[in-house]
Design a protein around this motif. Sequence first.
Motif, short mmCIF file in Angstrom:
data_model
loop_
_atom_site.label_atom_id
_atom_site.label_comp_id
_atom_site.label_asym_id
_atom_site.label_seq_id
_atom_site.Cartn_x
_atom_site.Cartn_y
_atom_site.Cartn_z
N LEU A 77 -14.90 -12.94 8.20
CA LEU A 77 -15.56 -12.68 6.93
C LEU A 77 -14.76 -11.62 6.18
N GLU A 78 -14.28 -11.97 4.99
CA GLU A 78 -13.51 -11.04 4.17
C GLU A 78 -14.37 -10.59 2.99
N LEU A 79 -14.58 -9.28 2.89
CA LEU A 79 -15.37 -8.69 1.82
C LEU A 79 -14.45 -7.92 0.89
N SER A 80 -14.53 -8.19 -0.38
CA SER A 80 -13.68 -7.51 -1.36
C SER A 80 -14.53 -6.79 -2.40
N GLU A 187 -11.82 -5.80 11.84
CA GLU A 187 -10.41 -6.09 12.10
C GLU A 187 -9.49 -5.30 11.18
N SER A 188 -9.88 -5.15 9.92
CA SER A 188 -9.05 -4.39 8.99
C SER A 188 -9.89 -3.78 7.89
N VAL A 189 -9.42 -2.67 7.35
CA VAL A 189 -10.10 -2.00 6.23
C VAL A 189 -9.05 -1.46 5.28
N LYS A 190 -9.27 -1.66 3.99
CA LYS A 190 -8.39 -1.13 2.95
C LYS A 190 -9.24 -0.32 1.98
N PHE A 207 -13.66 -0.78 -1.21
CA PHE A 207 -13.25 -1.20 0.14
C PHE A 207 -13.04 -2.71 0.20
N ASP A 208 -11.98 -3.11 0.89
CA ASP A 208 -11.76 -4.50 1.28
C ASP A 208 -11.80 -4.54 2.81
N LEU A 209 -12.68 -5.35 3.37
CA LEU A 209 -12.89 -5.39 4.81
C LEU A 209 -12.69 -6.80 5.35
N THR A 210 -12.20 -6.89 6.59
CA THR A 210 -12.19 -8.15 7.32
C THR A 210 -13.00 -7.96 8.59
#
Length: 291
Positions: A77-80, A187-190, A207-210
């Motif tokens: 799930l990718e949240l932008s 898995e990742s955070v920006k 935040f952009d999250l995976t």
Amino acid sequence: MIGLPGKVVSDVTNVLGLVTGNAKATLVAESGAGWPVVFSVNPSEVSLKKKNSTEGNRAVVTHSFQDALKGTSNIRLELSGAQVLGAVTTQKAVDQLIAWATPVRISTAAALELGSYTAAEKLAGDMVARADRARGRTAGTGGTAEVATKNPVKEMGAGPVFYRLPVLLFSWGIAGPMGRNAKVALESVKVKYKRFDEFGVPVWASFDLTLVEYTAPKPFTNPTSGGVPGRTRHVVCQGENVVQIANRAYGSPHAWRRIAEENGLDDPLRVRPGRSLALPPANENPEGQRR
């Protein structure tokens, strides 16, 4: 709310959002440790992805169910564009998300319980193999071996450790894209800082999250091979007997009786090499419980 179970914190946050008519996307540690991250502004975009490895255009994954489990991935799930506002909450959310995206140490015994069965068992097997080789070399020189491998898991306690990402609960209102209290790993955070106050304190961040779906394996099974929960098999090697197999599988040589009964063996010391033995689940084998 620190110290409460993660599910309780997540449910309370969701209820408050529903009561006010403004449900917020929320991440909480399943263990309840740390601070819940409640986004002030919900993600502007959400992408959900699940991948399978197929054979050409036939949509065939494999002819074996166990291999099929290897050929399918967990949901991603990718949240932008999720945002947090506030002088205190912004940096606290950044720090917490960075912490959740960092693997934490777990013991080898915990790795067995939580799914790193292959790696942990390999390490245990390597230790036993080294001990067996040491005994063989010593016996060949006429000496006596003083190597004990009664419980490889216990012996590994002071040795290498394993790492895993914390398990989180993701919710967004009544259901959300993965349902309420979906178990995930970050898995990742920006992070993109949008605004600072006059003292240089961040007060607004995007935040952009995976997030990756977390599926907990059954205890003492091999998630990589997709074995039937609670059941494993062992192929007898040259020179092995049931007592040795029980010691390595359960940490106790006395567990040989249960293996013998399960496989209809008359003599545990004489088993044909190449035979496949069913190993009962540890929780069905009082004498073979891991300690």
